[in-house]
Write an enzyme that holds these catalytic residues in place. Structure first.
Site, PDB file in Angstrom:
ATOM      1  N   ARG A 109     -10.876  19.987   8.985  1.00  0.00           N
ATOM      2  CA  ARG A 109      -9.990  20.431  10.063  1.00  0.00           C
ATOM      3  C   ARG A 109     -10.456  21.775  10.610  1.00  0.00           C
ATOM      4  NH1 ARG A 109      -5.427  17.328  10.083  1.00  0.00           N
ATOM      5  NH2 ARG A 109      -4.962  16.174   8.164  1.00  0.00           N
ATOM      6  N   THR A 152      -6.123  -1.464   9.780  1.00  0.00           N
ATOM      7  CA  THR A 152      -5.897  -0.497  10.863  1.00  0.00           C
ATOM      8  C   THR A 152      -5.653  -1.148  12.221  1.00  0.00           C
ATOM      9  OG1 THR A 152      -7.558   0.877   9.748  1.00  0.00           O
ATOM     10  CG2 THR A 152      -6.541   1.774  11.712  1.00  0.00           C
ATOM     11  N   LYS A 177     -13.127   2.379   0.698  1.00  0.00           N
ATOM     12  CA  LYS A 177     -12.801   2.264   2.117  1.00  0.00           C
ATOM     13  C   LYS A 177     -14.040   2.623   2.942  1.00  0.00           C
ATOM     14  CE  LYS A 177      -8.880   4.003   3.423  1.00  0.00           C
ATOM     15  NZ  LYS A 177      -7.840   5.052   3.591  1.00  0.00           N
ATOM     16  N   ARG A 215       0.851  -1.191   0.000  1.00  0.00           N
ATOM     17  CA  ARG A 215       0.000   0.000   0.000  1.00  0.00           C
ATOM     18  C   ARG A 215       0.886   1.239   0.000  1.00  0.00           C
ATOM     19  NH1 ARG A 215      -1.730   2.650   4.963  1.00  0.00           N
ATOM     20  NH2 ARG A 215      -3.387   4.170   4.585  1.00  0.00           N
TER      21      ARG A 215
END
Length: 489
Positions: free
Chosen positions: A85, A284, A226, A44
């Site tokens: 953000r 993860t 994802k 990846r």
């Protein structure tokens, strides 16, 4: 790609695949070779970090190893996706009081303990009372009291230190932003230009998010959606249908959901993707402690083992292999866990606990038959001839106990299959007749260690040859053991 004179890695002897993230700790050709030997089947490339020049060198190094070891290797370019953000603070940070009020607004002035700029106008007006905002991976939890076009007044369920440009998650609303940013478009163009095999699309919320990525890919490569937002789970079946594979991205999923909600959701996503006959990756924090420690915790080992028992096509390492102190050891550990699980007595029953009844097509019926024949007769390999990879996906969907040798004239297909459960792919010249198919299947099985004299093989293909999706032929053959000698004499 195939060259019998080069050194070759033996077939893994396990069905689940290992996807290792490349980073500062692992991008040297020497370390990449070590990871490949330790058990990595695919790499990846994380587009969130590094520049195009660095990534191009990584891709080039992986392709060189592919030729050196005579084995197809998948490369997945993982796009960063839109990241929300907060703005900046007067002192670089501030403290939000527990149970206190805090406002997110459109004022670009530096923030303080009472307010900060949220430079995402698309969020104003869509949030409603009671919805949550999670900051800095959920360490700060805000609940909306009142929202307008100019400001969002919140109460702090969990306060704490907040600093410049920390990430914001919005778990309770579908955020009206595209899944591809301008950076993602550039990164995707780079990935296609450099011949990566899979594109990982981050923060998918809706099926429509996949459409633009497909268009920009221009028919090249495979698209992996994802699943890291609760909104995506609500439309999971549509997203699976429009993608080529799925990644259970537990990092952000675990931020937006309660931790205890993630394990059953992981199983739901794995099962739904398996039912569709598409590869599914569990990702993860699988061996997170191995970023710093040469050995994982027992809980991490169980986590990897459970993903293998659930029949995931691949398990992924993130920072463990990208930036950790033990990249080679983390890959080797994942390999050992998977091998141990797959040798266990109840593995076959566990991995087939999910029933995958064949669709009413000849192709699916024959793929299902491969599994039942291999369960009844001693078969050393299921030899699949495919140009697009669809036949291999059908066979893998059944999770047969026998390994699958995938023979394809396409380097691209061979690389994509490197993420498919139970498949060992070989790129080889095309076949033109039934006799040639049987002869080549026997030779390749012997050359790659999938049988010996007296071993039986299943050959699965479509006639006429070279027609994608036309699987209509199943044949059982027996090896005499001298097929390679006769071919070379």
């Amino acid at each position: 790609m195939s060259n019998p004179d080069l050194q070759r890695l033996d077939p893994r002897g396990r069905k689940v695949k290992i996807l290792a993230t490349v980073g500062p700790a692992s991008r040297s050709p020497e370390m990449l070779a070590k990871l490949l030997k330790a058990g990595a089947d695919a790499f990846r490339v994380n587009m969130s970090h590094g520049d195009h020049e660095t990534h191009a060198a990584t891709i080039k190094a992986i392709r060189a190893l592919e030729r050196e070891f005579n084995r197809p290797v998948a490369i997945l370019a993982d796009l960063q996706g839109p990241k929300l953000r907060v703005g900046t603070f007067k002192d670089g940070q501030a403290v939000i009081r527990h149970s206190g009020h805090f406002t997110l607004d459109r004022n670009p002035e530096p923030g303080d303990e009472k307010r900060v700029c949220l430079p995402h106008p698309e969020l104003f007006g869509i949030l409603e009372k009671g919805q949550r905002l999670l900051i800095n991976d959920g360490k700060i939890r805000l609940k909306v009291i009142r929202a307008s076009e100019e400001e969002i007044l919140c109460s702090a369920e969990v306060g704490g230190v907040i600093s410049d440009r920390k990430g914001v998650n919005v778990p309770d609303a579908e955020v009206p932003i595209p899944a591809l940013t301008e950076k993602d478009r550039k990164d995707l163009a780079f990935a296609v230009e450099n011949g990566v095999d899979w594109i990982g699309l981050s923060f998918v919320q809706r099926p429509e998010d996949l459409a633009e990525a497909r268009r920009l890919m221009g028919g090249y490569g495979a698209l992996c959606a994802k699943i890291e937002k609760p909104m995506a789970v609500r439309r999971l079946s549509e997203i699976i249908e429009l993608s080529d594979g799925i990644m259970v991205a537990r990092g952000d999923l675990g931020v937006e959901l309660e931790p205890y909600e993630v394990p059953p959701l992981q199983k739901k996503i794995v099962n739904a993707t398996r039912m569709a006959g598409k590869p599914v990756i569990v990702a993860t924090q699988m061996l997170e402690s191995m970023i710093e420690s040469p050995t994982p915790t027992r809980a991490e080992v169980s986590d990897v083992a459970n993903a293998v028992y659930d029949g995931a096509d691949a398990v992924m390492l993130s920072a463990e292999s990208a930036a950790g102190e033990w990249p080679e050891e983390s890959v080797a550990m994942m390999d050992k866990i998977a091998m141990q699980v797959e040798r266990s007595e109840d593995y076959k029953a566990r991995v087939r606990f999910l029933e995958t009844p064949p669709d009413a097509t000849t192709s699916d019926a024959l793929a299902h038959s491969c599994m039942t024949i291999a369960d009844t007769v001693s078969i050393s390999a299921i030899t699949v001839f495919t140009s697009s990879g669809s036949t291999a996906r059908r066979v893998a969907r059944e999770r047969p106990a026998t390994p699958m040798l995938v023979l394809t004239p396409s380097d691209k297909t061979a690389r994509r299959v490197a993420l498919l459960w139970g498949a060992h792919a070989v790129a080889t010249k095309d076949i033109g007749s039934f006799e040639e198919m049987i002869a080549k299947g026997k030779r390749m099985a012997l050359r790659h260690g999938f049988g010996k004299a007296g071993s039986k093989l299943i050959a699965l293909a479509g006639v006429p040859f070279g027609t994608p999706g036309a699987t209509n032929l199943l044949h059982v053959v027996t090896l005499t053991g001298d097929e390679l000698d006769r071919h070379e004499s």
